[in-house]
Design a protein around this motif. Sequence first.
Motif, short mmCIF file in Angstrom:
data_model
loop_
_atom_site.label_atom_id
_atom_site.label_comp_id
_atom_site.label_asym_id
_atom_site.label_seq_id
_atom_site.Cartn_x
_atom_site.Cartn_y
_atom_site.Cartn_z
N ARG A 17 -2.98 1.92 -4.43
CA ARG A 17 -4.07 2.15 -3.48
C ARG A 17 -5.14 1.06 -3.51
NH1 ARG A 17 -5.44 8.58 -3.82
NH2 ARG A 17 -6.74 7.95 -2.04
N GLU A 77 -7.95 0.24 -0.82
CA GLU A 77 -9.06 1.15 -0.57
C GLU A 77 -10.35 0.69 -1.25
OE1 GLU A 77 -7.78 5.05 -1.71
OE2 GLU A 77 -5.98 4.98 -0.46
N ASP A 84 -4.82 13.74 -3.96
CA ASP A 84 -5.73 12.91 -4.74
C ASP A 84 -5.77 13.34 -6.21
OD1 ASP A 84 -6.41 11.19 -2.71
OD2 ASP A 84 -8.25 12.27 -2.14
N TYR A 88 0.85 -1.20 0.00
CA TYR A 88 0.00 0.00 0.00
C TYR A 88 0.87 1.24 0.00
CZ TYR A 88 -3.64 3.33 1.47
OH TYR A 88 -4.51 4.40 1.55
N MET A 90 0.97 5.59 -1.92
CA MET A 90 0.32 6.59 -2.76
C MET A 90 0.15 6.10 -4.21
SD MET A 90 2.10 10.16 -1.63
CE MET A 90 1.41 11.17 -0.32
#
Length: 329
Positions: A201, A204, A325, A196, A198
């Motif tokens: 992902r 999630e 994001d 995991y 950036m």
Amino acid sequence: MTYTPASDRYESMVYNRCGRSGLKLPAISLGLWHNFGGVDYLENMRAMLRRSFDLGITHFDLANNYGPPPGSAEENFGRILKTDFAGYRDELVISTKAGYHMWPGPYGDWGSRKYLVSSLDQSLKRMGVDYVDIFYSHRPDPDTPLEETMMALDHVVRQGKALYVGISSYNAEQTARAAEILKQLGTPLLIHQPSYSMLNRWIENGLQDVLDETGAGTIAFCPLAQGLLTSRYISGIPEDSRAAKVTGFLKSKDVTDDKIAKIRALNEIAEGRGQTLAQMALAWVLRRGKVTSALIGASRVSQIEENVAALNRLGFSDEELAKIDSILA
């Protein structure tokens, strides 16, 4: 020289409860996947383990096949544990895993009861310990019934060879089923270890929800994306970097122009926060309490010091998270 740990080692580290268990893990844990094998320098390993403990890192993560050669990371850790940490075993959380190829023949790979139990016995001998704190099924086995793999984990707990059990790289559906089987057996699922970061992902999309529902903790491996989320790749691929090597998991083809552009944009946010990119990447993984611990690797003491300093600023504003994001989209 005899090692005496720093007296203030617990004053600045953050410790997070692992799911709904009684166990707390340091927010930064040290993995021995790389740089602790038989091809590496023992005194550098010793220096990294000592400094980690001085900084409050109590959790050291291994697997049966870590090296190279396979098994040598556990052997080296066992040597240093005996000489430097023998009086501090009860302050440590030691984990190991089995699930990848370890020895020839049909019983040295995957997730059968035969392999998992035999492998843990070997790991305990290599490290010179009576038990590990956490024993993982390193990956799901498509050919072994999940019930058998989970029964093996339950078995080693009942034998006293592991205090807790976990799984690694299981998807959401597999994790939910594994947790249910373990619950029925009476040995709760303590923790899941997924990749995991950036740049990765996947957890999630369902897995984090399952872990919340089952009460299991999460320890993220490769939170720096094999070093991509550091200042090393802002200007491209350095000649002495992981991506430039023939061996290893990070390949030059993975360091695309698009990723470098994202890394540069993320680095600007990190600089605005007064952090290095690596520190911000670790803080991001730990944001909002979704992840119990970020599992780092290191080749030198200074990297450990830099990574632990991420804990000096864990919070993010809504604006910062929105910018991140948008960069990662």
